[in-house]
Design an enzyme around this catalytic site. Structure first.
Site, PDB file in Angstrom:
ATOM      1  N   PHE A  50     -40.007  50.311  44.285  1.00  0.00           N
ATOM      2  CA  PHE A  50     -40.499  50.628  45.619  1.00  0.00           C
ATOM      3  C   PHE A  50     -39.487  51.390  46.452  1.00  0.00           C
ATOM      4  CE2 PHE A  50     -38.671  46.379  45.441  1.00  0.00           C
ATOM      5  CZ  PHE A  50     -37.668  46.451  46.403  1.00  0.00           C
ATOM      6  N   CYS A  51     -38.218  51.224  46.201  1.00  0.00           N
ATOM      7  CA  CYS A  51     -37.150  51.685  47.093  1.00  0.00           C
ATOM      8  C   CYS A  51     -36.788  53.146  46.816  1.00  0.00           C
ATOM      9  CB  CYS A  51     -35.907  50.810  46.904  1.00  0.00           C
ATOM     10  SG  CYS A  51     -34.484  51.373  47.856  1.00  0.00           S
TER      11      CYS A  51
END
Length: 355
Positions: A50-51
């Site tokens: 996600f990052c």
């Protein structure tokens, strides 16, 4: 974790200690004949799909052909806990039924939470338990958790373990003849786009939101012009550079998350920026490492199910569909650049260096 600013001086400062104490992150550098010498299998990378900051390090890992030399452990996309505690979790943290597609156990230690890995190096650590984080299995310590630092030195730090004439060994994303331009563009790209979406998205009032969102679209306007001027297929023309990695990690999240979740809705990439759109599609569909490191389930569910003050019902939108459109036009000269012509955006754009 993000370095304070982009630029050769801040990305790699050889005088900086690896870890100055509980309030500091880790700043080690993998390099030949150093404390952290390159070796296949010695280092382990902790990431979350996600990052965007972990994404760019994982991208360099693929582009440099290090995906087999550096294994990864992947945290779940959510939850993070209250006020950041207990932080990112590995599957199984809450029992055998606690699974999440695409995540992995902590392959080194079997930890339930990422903070346990941090505390192995510094039991008094007071900072964020962030991804990416690189671990050295030989010295049993964290090496680095600053994405911009890793983005820079990972390009050369492992070269001696790569085949001598391989394209991966030859590849640098920071070539000498483009360094000045990369530093110039990287500064505003990092400040106004990579970090700008968060300034807009986490704003607590209308004034802060508007102050944050205007530079985002000024940067997108400028990036659209820059790619078009240089003729693609990359930001600076024929050679892929750090700028493509920096911009991709935010651009690939833009339409699917930042437009609705962070209220960055003055425009979309697919609808308003035809040059960036073709550049983005080309990277995703045609350049090894970009689609392989992109996981839309993790991206969309992390933001929509972790930020309860922004999205209290944790409903994840189905769209846009598809995540990335197919078909790529590499004749950038035939594309008329798009622009968000909001007066405040155009005024802000005047403050950026000329393309």
């Amino acid at each position: 974790m993000v370095a304070a600013q982009f630029g050769s001086a801040s990305v790699h400062d050889p005088t900086k200690p690896v870890h100055a104490g509980p309030e500091d992150g880790w700043h080690g550098v993998v390099a030949p004949r150093s404390r952290f010498a390159p070796d296949s299998g010695r280092y382990h990378l902790y990431i979350g799909y996600f990052c965007p900051f972990a994404h760019r390090v994982n991208l360099v890992r693929y582009l440099k052909g290090l995906d087999s030399a550096i294994d990864i452990s992947v945290v779940k996309a959510y939850p993070k806990g209250e006020n950041g505690w207990p932080g990112w979790a590995f599957p199984g943290a809450n029992g055998p039924d606690d699974t999440y597609e695409g995540s992995t156990p902590d392959k080194l230690f079997g930890s339930k939470y990422l903070h346990e890995v941090y505390f192995r190096t510094d039991k008094d650590y007071k900072g964020k338990y962030s991804v990416p984080a690189l671990w050295d299995t030989k010295e049993n310590t964290l090496v680095n958790n600053e994405s911009l630092e890793m983005l820079r030195w990972m390009q050369r730090g492992f070269d001696e373990i790569l085949p001598e004439r391989s394209p991966e060994r030859k590849l640098t994303l920071y070539p000498e003849h483009l360094q000045a331009k990369i530093d110039e563009v990287g500064e505003w790209l990092t400040r106004d786009l990579n970090s700008g979406v968060y300034k807009a998205g986490f704003a607590k009032d209308q004034a802060a939101y508007e102050k944050g969102v205007i530079p985002v679209f000024a940067a997108l306007n400028q990036l659209e012009q820059l790619i078009h001027k240089n003729g693609g297929p990359y930001v600076l023309g024929k050679a892929i550079t750090e700028l493509d990695v920096l911009a991709y990690a935010t651009a690939i999240r833009f339409d699917v998350v930042y437009v609705q979740h962070f209220k960055c809705n003055l425009g979309t990439i697919r609808g308003n920026y035809p040059v960036i759109h073709e550049w983005l599609k080309n990277l995703y569909w045609n350049v090894w490492g970009f689609s392989e490191t992109t996981n839309f389930k993790h991206i969309k569910e992390n933001y929509t199910k972790s930020h309860h003050d922004i999205n209290p019902l944790a409903i994840t939108p189905l769209g846009p569909y598809p995540d990335v459109e197919e078909g790529v036009n590499l004749d950038f000269s035939s594309i008329k650049p798009g622009v968000i012509a909001h007066p405040a955006v155009l005024e802000q754009q005047k403050n950026l260096p000329a393309v």
